[in-house]
Write a protein that holds these residues in place. Structure first.
Motif, PDB file in Angstrom:
ATOM      1  N   PHE A  19      15.291 -24.986 -34.390  1.00 32.87           N
ATOM      2  CA  PHE A  19      13.837 -24.846 -34.299  1.00 32.87           C
ATOM      3  C   PHE A  19      13.391 -24.591 -32.863  1.00 32.87           C
ATOM      4  CE2 PHE A  19      13.206 -26.700 -38.581  1.00 32.87           C
ATOM      5  CZ  PHE A  19      12.230 -25.838 -39.039  1.00 32.87           C
ATOM      6  N   LEU A  20      14.025 -25.258 -31.911  1.00 29.95           N
ATOM      7  CA  LEU A  20      13.666 -25.020 -30.506  1.00 29.95           C
ATOM      8  C   LEU A  20      14.057 -23.609 -30.074  1.00 29.95           C
ATOM      9  CD1 LEU A  20      14.442 -28.473 -28.880  1.00 29.95           C
ATOM     10  CD2 LEU A  20      12.197 -27.463 -29.393  1.00 29.95           C
ATOM     11  N   ALA A  21      15.210 -23.122 -30.524  1.00 29.84           N
ATOM     12  CA  ALA A  21      15.604 -21.740 -30.228  1.00 29.84           C
ATOM     13  C   ALA A  21      14.604 -20.761 -30.840  1.00 29.84           C
ATOM     14  CB  ALA A  21      17.012 -21.471 -30.746  1.00 29.84           C
ATOM     15  N   TYR A  22      14.165 -21.044 -32.055  1.00 31.09           N
ATOM     16  CA  TYR A  22      13.148 -20.228 -32.714  1.00 31.09           C
ATOM     17  C   TYR A  22      11.864 -20.214 -31.882  1.00 31.09           C
ATOM     18  CZ  TYR A  22       9.602 -19.038 -36.251  1.00 31.09           C
ATOM     19  OH  TYR A  22       8.547 -18.477 -36.940  1.00 31.09           O
ATOM     20  N   ALA A  23      11.443 -21.400 -31.413  1.00 30.97           N
ATOM     21  CA  ALA A  23      10.215 -21.507 -30.620  1.00 30.97           C
ATOM     22  C   ALA A  23      10.324 -20.701 -29.324  1.00 30.97           C
ATOM     23  CB  ALA A  23       9.902 -22.971 -30.310  1.00 30.97           C
ATOM     24  N   VAL A  24      11.460 -20.780 -28.670  1.00 34.59           N
ATOM     25  CA  VAL A  24      11.654 -20.028 -27.418  1.00 34.59           C
ATOM     26  C   VAL A  24      11.613 -18.529 -27.693  1.00 34.59           C
ATOM     27  CG1 VAL A  24      13.354 -19.490 -25.614  1.00 34.59           C
ATOM     28  CG2 VAL A  24      12.869 -21.875 -26.214  1.00 34.59           C
ATOM     29  N   GLY A  25      12.274 -18.098 -28.771  1.00 38.01           N
ATOM     30  CA  GLY A  25      12.259 -16.678 -29.121  1.00 38.01           C
ATOM     31  C   GLY A  25      10.865 -16.176 -29.434  1.00 38.01           C
ATOM     32  N   LYS A  26      10.114 -16.967 -30.190  1.00 33.19           N
ATOM     33  CA  LYS A  26       8.744 -16.570 -30.515  1.00 33.19           C
ATOM     34  C   LYS A  26       7.855 -16.551 -29.274  1.00 33.19           C
ATOM     35  CE  LYS A  26       8.824 -15.654 -34.863  1.00 33.19           C
ATOM     36  NZ  LYS A  26       8.410 -14.321 -35.332  1.00 33.19           N
ATOM     37  N   ALA A  27       8.061 -17.523 -28.370  1.00 36.77           N
ATOM     38  CA  ALA A  27       7.283 -17.540 -27.127  1.00 36.77           C
ATOM     39  C   ALA A  27       7.599 -16.308 -26.280  1.00 36.77           C
ATOM     40  CB  ALA A  27       7.566 -18.826 -26.344  1.00 36.77           C
ATOM     41  N   ALA A  28       8.867 -15.929 -26.230  1.00 35.57           N
ATOM     42  CA  ALA A  28       9.244 -14.734 -25.469  1.00 35.57           C
ATOM     43  C   ALA A  28       8.552 -13.496 -26.027  1.00 35.57           C
ATOM     44  CB  ALA A  28      10.765 -14.554 -25.491  1.00 35.57           C
ATOM     45  N   PHE A  29       8.497 -13.381 -27.343  1.00 32.98           N
ATOM     46  CA  PHE A  29       7.815 -12.238 -27.942  1.00 32.98           C
ATOM     47  C   PHE A  29       6.304 -12.349 -27.783  1.00 32.98           C
ATOM     48  CE2 PHE A  29      10.532  -9.446 -30.828  1.00 32.98           C
ATOM     49  CZ  PHE A  29      11.629  -9.528 -29.984  1.00 32.98           C
ATOM     50  N   ALA A  30       5.772 -13.551 -27.777  1.00 30.86           N
ATOM     51  CA  ALA A  30       4.329 -13.729 -27.581  1.00 30.86           C
ATOM     52  C   ALA A  30       3.907 -13.241 -26.203  1.00 30.86           C
ATOM     53  CB  ALA A  30       3.949 -15.196 -27.755  1.00 30.86           C
ATOM     54  N   LEU A  31       4.743 -13.487 -25.211  1.00 30.78           N
ATOM     55  CA  LEU A  31       4.419 -13.046 -23.848  1.00 30.78           C
ATOM     56  C   LEU A  31       4.273 -11.532 -23.764  1.00 30.78           C
ATOM     57  CD1 LEU A  31       6.753 -15.408 -21.793  1.00 30.78           C
ATOM     58  CD2 LEU A  31       4.250 -15.488 -21.936  1.00 30.78           C
ATOM     59  N   ASP A  32       5.009 -10.809 -24.626  1.00 33.35           N
ATOM     60  CA  ASP A  32       4.939  -9.345 -24.647  1.00 33.35           C
ATOM     61  C   ASP A  32       4.074  -8.822 -25.790  1.00 33.35           C
ATOM     62  OD1 ASP A  32       6.685  -9.167 -22.492  1.00 33.35           O
ATOM     63  OD2 ASP A  32       8.465  -9.048 -23.777  1.00 33.35           O
ATOM     64  N   SER A  33       3.431  -9.717 -26.547  1.00 38.64           N
ATOM     65  CA  SER A  33       2.641  -9.338 -27.731  1.00 38.64           C
ATOM     66  C   SER A  33       3.446  -8.455 -28.676  1.00 38.64           C
ATOM     67  CB  SER A  33       1.344  -8.637 -27.318  1.00 38.64           C
ATOM     68  OG  SER A  33       0.481  -9.539 -26.688  1.00 38.64           O
ATOM     69  N   THR A  60      -1.256 -14.208 -30.629  1.00 37.34           N
ATOM     70  CA  THR A  60      -1.712 -15.443 -31.274  1.00 37.34           C
ATOM     71  C   THR A  60      -0.750 -15.858 -32.382  1.00 37.34           C
ATOM     72  OG1 THR A  60      -4.006 -14.893 -30.793  1.00 37.34           O
ATOM     73  CG2 THR A  60      -3.618 -16.517 -32.532  1.00 37.34           C
ATOM     74  N   ALA A  61      -0.327 -14.908 -33.184  1.00 39.45           N
ATOM     75  CA  ALA A  61       0.613 -15.204 -34.268  1.00 39.45           C
ATOM     76  C   ALA A  61       1.937 -15.719 -33.716  1.00 39.45           C
ATOM     77  CB  ALA A  61       0.841 -13.959 -35.114  1.00 39.45           C
ATOM     78  N   GLN A  62       2.417 -15.092 -32.662  1.00 32.31           N
ATOM     79  CA  GLN A  62       3.702 -15.504 -32.101  1.00 32.31           C
ATOM     80  C   GLN A  62       3.602 -16.872 -31.423  1.00 32.31           C
ATOM     81  OE1 GLN A  62       5.924 -14.089 -33.555  1.00 32.31           O
ATOM     82  NE2 GLN A  62       6.736 -12.306 -32.496  1.00 32.31           N
ATOM     83  N   TRP A  63       2.503 -17.142 -30.734  1.00 33.49           N
ATOM     84  CA  TRP A  63       2.329 -18.466 -30.135  1.00 33.49           C
ATOM     85  C   TRP A  63       2.221 -19.528 -31.218  1.00 33.49           C
ATOM     86  CZ3 TRP A  63       4.092 -19.434 -25.697  1.00 33.49           C
ATOM     87  CH2 TRP A  63       3.954 -18.558 -24.635  1.00 33.49           C
ATOM     88  N   SER A  64       1.544 -19.198 -32.308  1.00 31.19           N
ATOM     89  CA  SER A  64       1.449 -20.140 -33.427  1.00 31.19           C
ATOM     90  C   SER A  64       2.827 -20.425 -34.015  1.00 31.19           C
ATOM     91  CB  SER A  64       0.532 -19.585 -34.522  1.00 31.19           C
ATOM     92  OG  SER A  64      -0.771 -19.424 -34.030  1.00 31.19           O
ATOM     93  N   ALA A  65       3.641 -19.391 -34.128  1.00 32.75           N
ATOM     94  CA  ALA A  65       5.005 -19.574 -34.632  1.00 32.75           C
ATOM     95  C   ALA A  65       5.830 -20.417 -33.662  1.00 32.75           C
ATOM     96  CB  ALA A  65       5.668 -18.219 -34.866  1.00 32.75           C
ATOM     97  N   ALA A  66       5.619 -20.222 -32.366  1.00 32.24           N
ATOM     98  CA  ALA A  66       6.342 -21.031 -31.375  1.00 32.24           C
ATOM     99  C   ALA A  66       5.963 -22.508 -31.516  1.00 32.24           C
ATOM    100  CB  ALA A  66       6.046 -20.524 -29.963  1.00 32.24           C
TER     101      ALA A  66
END
Length: 153
Positions: A19-33, A60-66
């Motif tokens: 789950f933490l790896a998922y959160a980091v991946g989603k945060a990385a994609f959120a930074l680039d929208s 917003t969707a990616q940050w929510s997923a993170a």
């Protein structure tokens, strides 16, 4: 380690790490929208535009997923920690069932698309990962049930 036979902590730690790896991946994609996930199928530009127009902002969707990944990790750890064990068992089991349904649905899509192909773009190794994730979740929930069984009587 729990004294209850059959209770294990390692599945909860493994699920929390995933789950933490998922959160980091989603945060990385959120930074680039960007839609999608590192290592996953590329989301076509048309799908990205449709999502941003019809659903919500991609960042917003990616940050929510993170955030959901961090919450999932906390819930997994709650199954093996003293503070988590103070949560009423029915409430924890309800939360774990919800986690299994939500994550299991996503993992099932990865499995079916990875092995059969439904057009999303997941590969066979993503399908294997989906099987591992479901197996770990089931093992974590089983361990929680075994460890808290005596308290339920």
């Amino acid at each position: 380690m729990d004294a209850s036979p059959g209770a294990r902590r390692w599945p909860a730690y493994a699920v929390a790490a995933l789950f933490l790896a998922y959160a980091v991946g989603k945060a990385a994609f959120a930074l680039d929208s960007r839609l999608g996930f590192p290592g996953g199928p590329v989301v076509p530009a048309a799908e990205h535009e449709r999502y941003a127009r019809d659903v919500m902002g991609v960042a917003t969707a990616q940050w929510s997923a993170a955030v959901s990944g961090v919450v999932g990790a906390c819930l997994a750890l709650a199954t093996v920690t003293a503070p988590g064990r103070r949560v009423p068992r029915p409430l924890m089991l309800l939360a774990l069932a919800g986690m299994l349904l939500a994550v299991g649905a996503g993992a099932t899509i990865m499995i079916v698309d990875g092995f059969v192909g439904i057009g999303v773009g997941w590969q066979w190794y993503h399908g294997l990962l989906g099987l591992v994730v479901i197996g770990l979740l089931v093992a974590m929930i089983r361990s929680y049930v075994v460890a808290t069984r005596r308290a339920a009587y």
